[in-house]
Design a protein around this motif. Structure first.
Motif, PDB file in Angstrom:
ATOM      1  N   LYS A  94       0.830  -1.206   0.000  1.00  0.00           N
ATOM      2  CA  LYS A  94       0.000   0.000   0.000  1.00  0.00           C
ATOM      3  C   LYS A  94       0.864   1.256   0.000  1.00  0.00           C
ATOM      4  N   SER A  95       1.979   1.213   0.708  1.00  0.00           N
ATOM      5  CA  SER A  95       2.867   2.372   0.765  1.00  0.00           C
ATOM      6  C   SER A  95       3.437   2.705  -0.608  1.00  0.00           C
ATOM      7  N   ILE A  96       3.633   1.687  -1.447  1.00  0.00           N
ATOM      8  CA  ILE A  96       4.106   1.927  -2.810  1.00  0.00           C
ATOM      9  C   ILE A  96       3.079   2.727  -3.597  1.00  0.00           C
ATOM     10  N   LEU A  97       1.827   2.289  -3.536  1.00  0.00           N
ATOM     11  CA  LEU A  97       0.769   2.947  -4.302  1.00  0.00           C
ATOM     12  C   LEU A  97       0.504   4.352  -3.770  1.00  0.00           C
ATOM     13  N   LYS A  98       0.437   4.491  -2.461  1.00  0.00           N
ATOM     14  CA  LYS A  98       0.160   5.779  -1.844  1.00  0.00           C
ATOM     15  C   LYS A  98       1.303   6.757  -2.085  1.00  0.00           C
ATOM     16  N   GLY A  99       2.522   6.298  -1.847  1.00  0.00           N
ATOM     17  CA  GLY A  99       3.683   7.157  -2.049  1.00  0.00           C
ATOM     18  C   GLY A  99       3.867   7.544  -3.503  1.00  0.00           C
ATOM     19  N   SER A 100       3.588   6.613  -4.424  1.00  0.00           N
ATOM     20  CA  SER A 100       3.720   6.891  -5.859  1.00  0.00           C
ATOM     21  C   SER A 100       2.752   7.970  -6.299  1.00  0.00           C
ATOM     22  N   TYR A 101       1.529   7.898  -5.802  1.00  0.00           N
ATOM     23  CA  TYR A 101       0.505   8.882  -6.184  1.00  0.00           C
ATOM     24  C   TYR A 101       0.913  10.287  -5.756  1.00  0.00           C
ATOM     25  N   VAL A 102       1.317  10.422  -4.504  1.00  0.00           N
ATOM     26  CA  VAL A 102       1.699  11.742  -3.992  1.00  0.00           C
ATOM     27  C   VAL A 102       2.941  12.255  -4.719  1.00  0.00           C
ATOM     28  N   SER A 103       3.908  11.380  -4.935  1.00  0.00           N
ATOM     29  CA  SER A 103       5.128  11.782  -5.623  1.00  0.00           C
ATOM     30  C   SER A 103       4.837  12.190  -7.064  1.00  0.00           C
ATOM     31  N   TYR A 104       3.931  11.495  -7.706  1.00  0.00           N
ATOM     32  CA  TYR A 104       3.565  11.827  -9.087  1.00  0.00           C
ATOM     33  C   TYR A 104       2.984  13.241  -9.154  1.00  0.00           C
ATOM     34  N   ILE A 105       2.104  13.565  -8.223  1.00  0.00           N
ATOM     35  CA  ILE A 105       1.516  14.903  -8.189  1.00  0.00           C
ATOM     36  C   ILE A 105       2.609  15.958  -8.012  1.00  0.00           C
TER      37      ILE A 105
END
Length: 517
Positions: free
Chosen positions: A259-270
């Protein structure tokens, strides 16, 4: 003077952070992948800092000023980010679920082999792909230090190598991630302040938009003069580099949960998309006060930091460039040394102790940095083509092997060995013949992608699959593709909605600046 003190402060903070987290490193797994203890916000920090390299604040600023915002924006927000999504979600997430600690360990599990040929090929591909980028970060950081402090390039490079080696030797991936997170804070400040500061420095947004429009900067290729097929080929090269990037994939292994991968990826992408938009738009607006073709694009960032932007923007930009160079260099050195240690422990010293794995990684990281530092004492012609060479090597062997090994059961070890070893000489042949005689036009990756994937498929169909390879794929399928329920929390919804609001704001701001609204 402000910029000089800003650089000193950034480097000092990196050393202090590494000292503070040193005691967290007890085992080789702690040194390599933080013992899988990284939270989502740590993953956001290190992923953002990986995306934002020295080229963003030095080469990117100059190129956007020279070409206009659209070519680089399309480049950064398409091939870069698409490759990033491949590396993190399609590849890294599967390896994290499989429970491996390195890319080489993944290959060992997937193909059930300790083959020296396999790990030698992996090491060769890693060196071919990462050498250029590590060299650019070390040399680029050295050039900044040399310019700001008026010292020789070799002296500046030595300072860069010593600081990177010191922090990496102290705490490994813990140092990488925590210094990356600090660098992300610098990038956020840049994203907030650079656009209004630029507009204020050049006489208003209207002047900046006029300068961009008069130079044709809003078209897809802007003032680059590139043929669209060349542009596509170059984008494919970067997608292969980023999509199969070892230091990005290794980051997926550090998190505490998928979950941390998906959550962190989303925020980093923004964060990274917004940063790219405002930085390259601001850089293009500089044409209002810096005449086109008046200087080399690589000098624009430093010139604007001293003569156009307010001092605090100059400090943030040059400090951010140093932070980006530093945080990219340390993780690339770690990825290279980790690959070499895997080759030793799997093929030469199978009984290597945990402490030995850690010590070997530290020593090899320092050696790698010293070698690259010596090569960075002078700007070499090789740098002109090495970036393209890395992309071709990646798209011939490393990238297609990773993708097919995860998603195609029939892939064989013999096919992997052949394409991995063939990628470096074949890649060199393609880039050299393209450079001198125009072969493989308009860009070699247009050919290397189908050769890489097609060669692996054809060779696999012509070779026999071993039982261990079938068993490895079944294990991968059972663990790496296992569905895990993800419980959404209130904070998750806040981040999701907040990210969408930020993107919408930037989108409508651009429409307003362009006069559409």
């Amino acid at each position: 003077m402000h910029i000089a003190w800003g650089i000193v402060l950034v480097l000092a903070i990196f050393v202090v952070i590494s000292v503070l987290v040193k005691n967290r490193v007890k085992t080789a797994e702690d040194y390599w992948i933080m013992g899988r203890k990284a939270k989502w916000w740590m993953f956001t920090g290190t992923l953002t800092a990986s995306y934002v390299s020295l080229s963003t604040f030095i080469g990117g600023v100059g190129t956007a000023w020279n070409w206009g915002p659209m070519p680089f924006l399309l480049f950064y927000t398409s091939s870069f980010t698409f490759g990033w999504i491949i590396a993190i979600t399609l590849i890294g997430l599967r390896m994290r679920k499989l429970g491996v600690a390195s890319i080489s360990e993944y290959y060992k599990v997937r193909f059930g082999s300790n083959s020296k040929i396999l790990f030698g090929g992996i090491g060769l591909a890693l060196a071919g792909i990462l050498y250029f980028y590590l060299l650019v970060q070390v040399q680029g950081g050295g050039l900044i230090l040399s310019t700001i402090f008026d010292i020789s390039l070799p002296t500046a490079v030595i300072i860069m190598v010593v600081v990177v080696a010191l922090t990496l030797g102290l705490a490994g991936m813990w140092s990488v991630v925590m210094t990356d997170t600090f660098a992300m804070a610098i990038f956020i400040f840049i994203a907030i302040f650079i656009l209004p500061a630029t507009a204020n420095s050049i006489g208003g947004f209207s002047e900046g938009i006029r300068a961009i429009s008069e130079s044709g900067g809003w078209s897809a290729t802007g003032g680059s003069g590139l043929d669209m097929m060349y542009y596509v080929g170059f984008a494919l090269a970067w997608m292969a580099i980023i999509g199969g990037s070892p230091h990005l994939i290794n980051r997926s292994l550090i998190v505490d949960s998928p979950k941390s991968i998906l959550k962190g990826s989303y925020v980093s992408y923004i964060l990274t998309v917004v940063l790219s938009i405002v930085v390259f738009l601001s850089a293009s607006m500089l044409k209002a006060v810096i005449a086109p073709d008046s200087m080399h694009p690589d000098n624009v960032s430093a010139f604007a930091s001293v003569n156009v932007w307010p001092w605090y923007i100059g400090v943030l930009i040059i400090g951010g460039a140093m932070a980006a160079a530093f945080t990219t260099a340390n993780t690339q050195a770690l990825s290279i040394s980790q690959g070499i240690v895997d080759l030793i422990r799997y093929s030469i010293k199978p009984n290597m102790t945990d402490q030995s794995k850690k010590n070997y990684t530290v020593v090899i990281s320092v050696i790698v940095l010293i070698v690259v530092g010596i090569l960075a004492f002078r700007q070499m012609w090789l740098l002109i083509i090495a970036g393209s060479l890395a992309g071709i090597i990646a798209s011939l062997g490393f990238f297609p092997t990773l993708v097919l090994s995860l998603y195609w059961e029939r892939l064989t070890l013999k096919a992997v060995n052949i394409m991995m070893w063939l990628s470096v000489p074949l890649g060199a042949f393609m880039i050299v013949t393209n450079h001198f005689w125009g072969w493989f036009s308009p860009f070699p990756t247009v050919y290397s992608f189908p050769i890489g994937f097609g060669g692996l498929i054809l060779l696999s169909l012509l070779t026999k699959q071993r039982p261990e390879e079938k068993e490895g794929y079944q294990l991968l399928k059972a663990k790496g593709f296992k569905s895990e329920p993800i419980k959404a929390e209130r904070s998750d919804y806040i981040l999701l909605i907040g990210g969408l609001v930020i993107v919408a704001f930037v989108f409508f701001l651009l429409l307003y600046l362009l006069g559409i609204l």
